[in-house]
Write a protein that holds these residues in place. Sequence first.
Motif, PDB file in Angstrom:
ATOM      1  N   UNK A  60      11.110  -4.866  10.616  1.00 15.53           N
ATOM      2  CA  UNK A  60      10.372  -3.948  11.488  1.00 15.53           C
ATOM      3  C   UNK A  60      10.073  -2.709  10.637  1.00 15.53           C
ATOM      4  N   UNK A  61       9.528  -1.682  11.258  1.00 15.20           N
ATOM      5  CA  UNK A  61       9.182  -0.472  10.516  1.00 15.20           C
ATOM      6  C   UNK A  61       7.819  -0.611   9.872  1.00 15.20           C
ATOM      7  N   UNK A  62       6.803  -0.731  10.706  1.00 11.89           N
ATOM      8  CA  UNK A  62       5.450  -0.970  10.193  1.00 11.89           C
ATOM      9  C   UNK A  62       4.920   0.239   9.428  1.00 11.89           C
ATOM     10  N   UNK A  63       4.467  -0.023   8.193  1.00  9.85           N
ATOM     11  CA  UNK A  63       3.821   1.007   7.385  1.00  9.85           C
ATOM     12  C   UNK A  63       2.560   0.406   6.782  1.00  9.85           C
ATOM     13  N   UNK A  64       1.419   0.840   7.292  1.00  4.47           N
ATOM     14  CA  UNK A  64       0.119   0.355   6.835  1.00  4.47           C
ATOM     15  C   UNK A  64       0.029  -1.178   6.866  1.00  4.47           C
ATOM     16  N   UNK A 102       0.862  -1.187   0.000  1.00  8.61           N
ATOM     17  CA  UNK A 102       0.000   0.000   0.000  1.00  8.61           C
ATOM     18  C   UNK A 102       0.895   1.232   0.000  1.00  8.61           C
ATOM     19  N   UNK A 103       0.876   1.987  -1.072  1.00  7.59           N
ATOM     20  CA  UNK A 103       1.887   3.013  -1.273  1.00  7.59           C
ATOM     21  C   UNK A 103       1.258   4.262  -1.871  1.00  7.59           C
ATOM     22  N   UNK A 104       1.728   5.426  -1.469  1.00  9.52           N
ATOM     23  CA  UNK A 104       1.302   6.668  -2.107  1.00  9.52           C
ATOM     24  C   UNK A 104       1.801   6.744  -3.537  1.00  9.52           C
ATOM     25  N   UNK A 126       7.049  10.208 -10.794  1.00  3.29           N
ATOM     26  CA  UNK A 126       6.397  11.503 -10.991  1.00  3.29           C
ATOM     27  C   UNK A 126       4.899  11.461 -10.704  1.00  3.29           C
ATOM     28  N   UNK A 127       4.351  10.293 -10.439  1.00  6.10           N
ATOM     29  CA  UNK A 127       2.924  10.168 -10.166  1.00  6.10           C
ATOM     30  C   UNK A 127       2.740   9.540  -8.783  1.00  6.10           C
ATOM     31  N   UNK A 128       2.091  10.294  -7.910  1.00  7.11           N
ATOM     32  CA  UNK A 128       1.841   9.836  -6.550  1.00  7.11           C
ATOM     33  C   UNK A 128       0.330   9.751  -6.348  1.00  7.11           C
ATOM     34  N   UNK A 129      -0.231   8.626  -6.773  1.00 10.49           N
ATOM     35  CA  UNK A 129      -1.660   8.410  -6.610  1.00 10.49           C
ATOM     36  C   UNK A 129      -2.501   8.917  -7.755  1.00 10.49           C
ATOM     37  N   UNK A 130      -1.896   9.601  -8.711  1.00  7.91           N
ATOM     38  CA  UNK A 130      -2.650  10.080  -9.864  1.00  7.91           C
ATOM     39  C   UNK A 130      -2.317  11.520 -10.192  1.00  7.91           C
ATOM     40  N   UNK A 182       9.690   2.086  -8.471  1.00  6.93           N
ATOM     41  CA  UNK A 182       9.578   1.157  -7.340  1.00  6.93           C
ATOM     42  C   UNK A 182       9.911   1.928  -6.071  1.00  6.93           C
ATOM     43  N   UNK A 183       8.893   2.316  -5.326  1.00  8.47           N
ATOM     44  CA  UNK A 183       9.076   3.098  -4.108  1.00  8.47           C
ATOM     45  C   UNK A 183       9.200   2.162  -2.902  1.00  8.47           C
ATOM     46  N   UNK A 184       8.126   1.944  -2.158  1.00 10.48           N
ATOM     47  CA  UNK A 184       8.213   1.039  -1.002  1.00 10.48           C
ATOM     48  C   UNK A 184       8.693  -0.367  -1.365  1.00 10.48           C
TER      49      UNK A 184
END
Length: 250
Positions: free
Chosen positions: A123-127, A20-22, A66-70, A95-97
């Motif tokens: 570790x490092x919980x993100x969503x 799940x990524x922006x 260059x696109x973060x969610x649209x 490829x971000x997260x």
Amino acid sequence: MNRDELVAFLDDYLQVSAYPDKSSNGLQVEGKEEVKRVAFAVDATLKTIERAAKGKADMLVVHHGMIWGGLSYVTGIHYKRLKALLESGLNLYVAHLPLDAHPEVGNNVGLLRLLDLEPKGSFGDYRGLSIGFWGEFGESQPIEKVARIIAEKLDATVKTYEFGKREIKTVGAVSGAGAFALEEAWRRGIDLLITGEFGHADYLTAMDLPQSVLVAGHYKTETLGVKALMELLREKLGLEVFFIDEPTGL
């Protein structure tokens, strides 16, 4: 190599659909159908796009796209970047997260390996997903020694905040804006958190916990993943590859 085959390989290897990524991960902008030469960079900026095109690349692979969610409007900088991509025929793959968290070529496992550590856990919980890794020295190391190794191997300016332990046994790594993992690192008994950037509120949190932190720059800590992925494509797929270095100093 056919573009769609390469994209399918990257999507599968990096498990881009699992995060799940922006960021809109995967193929953000479609270009040439055949890919022989691939450029790699941390950021999809106008300068890296132009340098990739000048270097005769068919695809540009980046960590920050260059696109973060649209896109709502194709104006201003979005227009300039998209125009440069389309005119050059460059494919843009992001490829971000997935590249932070990958257990083989990811930024965070790469940070541990700079210290000759292999991950003992995540570790490092993100969503709901862990994107960081932690490792353990055989014997405790002075924080100054750890900082010196990271600074030399990353060629980076490193700053330490020695609020917690100064003799380091366990190290956690969450690249870039990884200070969100401060409290989790402290709860898990991780002696030192390595990350990329550190804000005012992060300082206060680390001080009050207390948690020791090593900050090595958002850009520098996220060069490791794209470089490792670049070598994988060179060795496994036989593609021509090159890295575009555009450091921000941040």
